[in-house]
Design a protein around this motif. Structure first.
Motif, PDB file in Angstrom:
ATOM      1  N   VAL A   1      72.857  -2.336 -15.535  1.00 54.73           N
ATOM      2  CA  VAL A   1      73.505  -3.142 -16.567  1.00 54.73           C
ATOM      3  C   VAL A   1      74.918  -2.627 -16.733  1.00 54.73           C
ATOM      4  CG1 VAL A   1      73.444  -3.903 -18.962  1.00 54.73           C
ATOM      5  CG2 VAL A   1      71.300  -3.561 -17.704  1.00 54.73           C
TER       6      VAL A   1
ATOM      7  N   VAL B   1      73.395  -6.857 -14.049  1.00 53.06           N
ATOM      8  CA  VAL B   1      73.383  -7.706 -15.245  1.00 53.06           C
ATOM      9  C   VAL B   1      74.538  -7.301 -16.132  1.00 53.06           C
ATOM     10  CG1 VAL B   1      72.129  -8.201 -17.402  1.00 53.06           C
ATOM     11  CG2 VAL B   1      70.905  -8.208 -15.223  1.00 53.06           C
ATOM     12  N   THR B   2      75.181  -8.281 -16.775  1.00 50.17           N
ATOM     13  CA  THR B   2      76.224  -7.958 -17.749  1.00 50.17           C
ATOM     14  C   THR B   2      76.303  -9.034 -18.819  1.00 50.17           C
ATOM     15  OG1 THR B   2      78.534  -7.263 -18.004  1.00 50.17           O
ATOM     16  CG2 THR B   2      78.132  -9.155 -16.583  1.00 50.17           C
ATOM     17  N   ASP B   3      76.786  -8.626 -20.000  1.00 54.14           N
ATOM     18  CA  ASP B   3      77.121  -9.569 -21.064  1.00 54.14           C
ATOM     19  C   ASP B   3      78.617  -9.522 -21.340  1.00 54.14           C
ATOM     20  OD1 ASP B   3      77.379  -7.114 -22.316  1.00 54.14           O
ATOM     21  OD2 ASP B   3      75.834  -7.479 -23.830  1.00 54.14           O
TER      22      ASP B   3
ATOM     23  N   VAL C   1      74.920 -13.987 -21.014  1.00 58.00           N
ATOM     24  CA  VAL C   1      74.381 -12.942 -20.141  1.00 58.00           C
ATOM     25  C   VAL C   1      74.245 -13.523 -18.743  1.00 58.00           C
ATOM     26  CG1 VAL C   1      72.513 -11.296 -19.721  1.00 58.00           C
ATOM     27  CG2 VAL C   1      73.054 -11.989 -22.054  1.00 58.00           C
TER      28      VAL C   1
ATOM     29  N   MET D   1      67.907  -9.151 -18.576  1.00 58.33           N
ATOM     30  CA  MET D   1      68.666 -10.184 -19.267  1.00 58.33           C
ATOM     31  C   MET D   1      68.069 -10.495 -20.641  1.00 58.33           C
ATOM     32  SD  MET D   1      69.635 -12.805 -16.151  1.00 58.33           S
ATOM     33  CE  MET D   1      70.557 -13.910 -17.249  1.00 58.33           C
TER      34      MET D   1
ATOM     35  N   ARG E   1      68.882  -8.279 -23.434  1.00 59.13           N
ATOM     36  CA  ARG E   1      70.238  -8.449 -23.980  1.00 59.13           C
ATOM     37  C   ARG E   1      70.441  -9.817 -24.595  1.00 59.13           C
ATOM     38  NH1 ARG E   1      69.274  -4.820 -20.919  1.00 59.13           N
ATOM     39  NH2 ARG E   1      70.340  -2.816 -21.110  1.00 59.13           N
TER      40      ARG E   1
END
Length: 257
Positions: free
Chosen positions: A77, A102-104, A129, A152, A155
């Motif tokens: 992440v 994964v990122t927001d 996300v 995901m 988040r």
């Protein structure tokens, strides 16, 4: 640079690259030259790969982070620190060992490198996300798609809102494997069982990925292009059969700032 764009919702930009549109020569290029090889571990000159990656980042509108893919189920992440690192002039080569990112963070691109394995792009545009998955034979069986979806939802993503794009990969008609290997993977993912055009044991990795996404209630589109037979795409299997090496294309996604 020609790419295959996919719609993952408002505020998300995503596409799959092809093998042309860069600066790499043969064997990291199609016959027309100008290969867009994005892999740093296939003996291509690093400066050329950096230029190719810069072109992809420019097209995406964000710096793109890549992992060192190891055919497992680990997910990394990435947050604000990683976004700052990849926005630098000389970004690091890898975010770390993982087969999903994964990122927001808006403005940070995520990339997955492939040359027969399945690239998967994921997004919940409402939660903000996004994720990418490298689903090879081992990773598919280990559940890397599920691990990415779990990261995901942790988040704020909701599976009912997640959109997925399953990109070009070797198809079940072309991916010949030993009988024992087919049985092993199909024991974990039954939908991956396949028979090749030659009547030999095969694996259909895209079908396995699509089945896992469907089991979680995730809507997916499938770019049905086989890397083994499509000259616009890199294929490790095709190159190996020809006694040479090849490049890596990518699936990339970002939340727009």
């Amino acid at each position: 640079m020609r790419v295959h764009p996919v719609d993952l919702g408002e505020g998300v930009r995503a596409f799959f690259t092809l093998s042309s549109g860069g600066v790499s020569p043969a064997p990291w290029a199609p016959e027309t030259g100008g290969g867009l090889n994005l892999g740093l571990n296939v003996a291509d000159d690093e400066a050329r790969v950096r230029e190719n990656r810069a072109r992809v980042s420019e097209r995406l509108g964000a710096p793109v982070a890549f992992a060192n893919q190891v055919h497992g189920d680990a997910v990394l992440v990435l947050g604000a620190a990683e976004r700052a690192a990849w926005a630098a002039t000389e970004p690091p080569g890898s975010a770390g060992d993982a087969d999903a990112l994964v990122t927001d963070q808006a403005g940070l691109g995520l990339g997955v490198l492939v040359a027969d394995c399945v690239p998967v792009l994921l997004a919940d545009p409402v939660a903000g996300v996004v994720g990418v998955v490298h689903a090879g034979r081992k990773g598919l069986a280990a559940g890397v798609v599920h691990r990415a979806l779990d990261a995901m939802t942790a988040r704020g993503a909701e599976l009912s809102r997640v959109r997925a794009a399953v990109g070009p990969a070797v198809c079940g008609r072309c991916y010949e494997v030993p009988e024992a290997m087919r049985a092993e993977v199909a024991a974990a993912v039954p939908e991956s069982w396949a028979t090749t055009d030659a009547g030999t044991p095969g694996l259909d990795l895209p079908a396995g990925v699509l089945a896992q996404l469907a089991a979680r209630g995730v809507e997916a589109v499938h770019v049905e292009r086989c890397t083994r037979t499509d000259g616009e795409l890199f294929s490790h299997r095709r190159a190996t059969e020809a006694g040479t090496t090849t490049g890596r294309q990518a699936g990339v996604v970002t939340l727009l700032s």
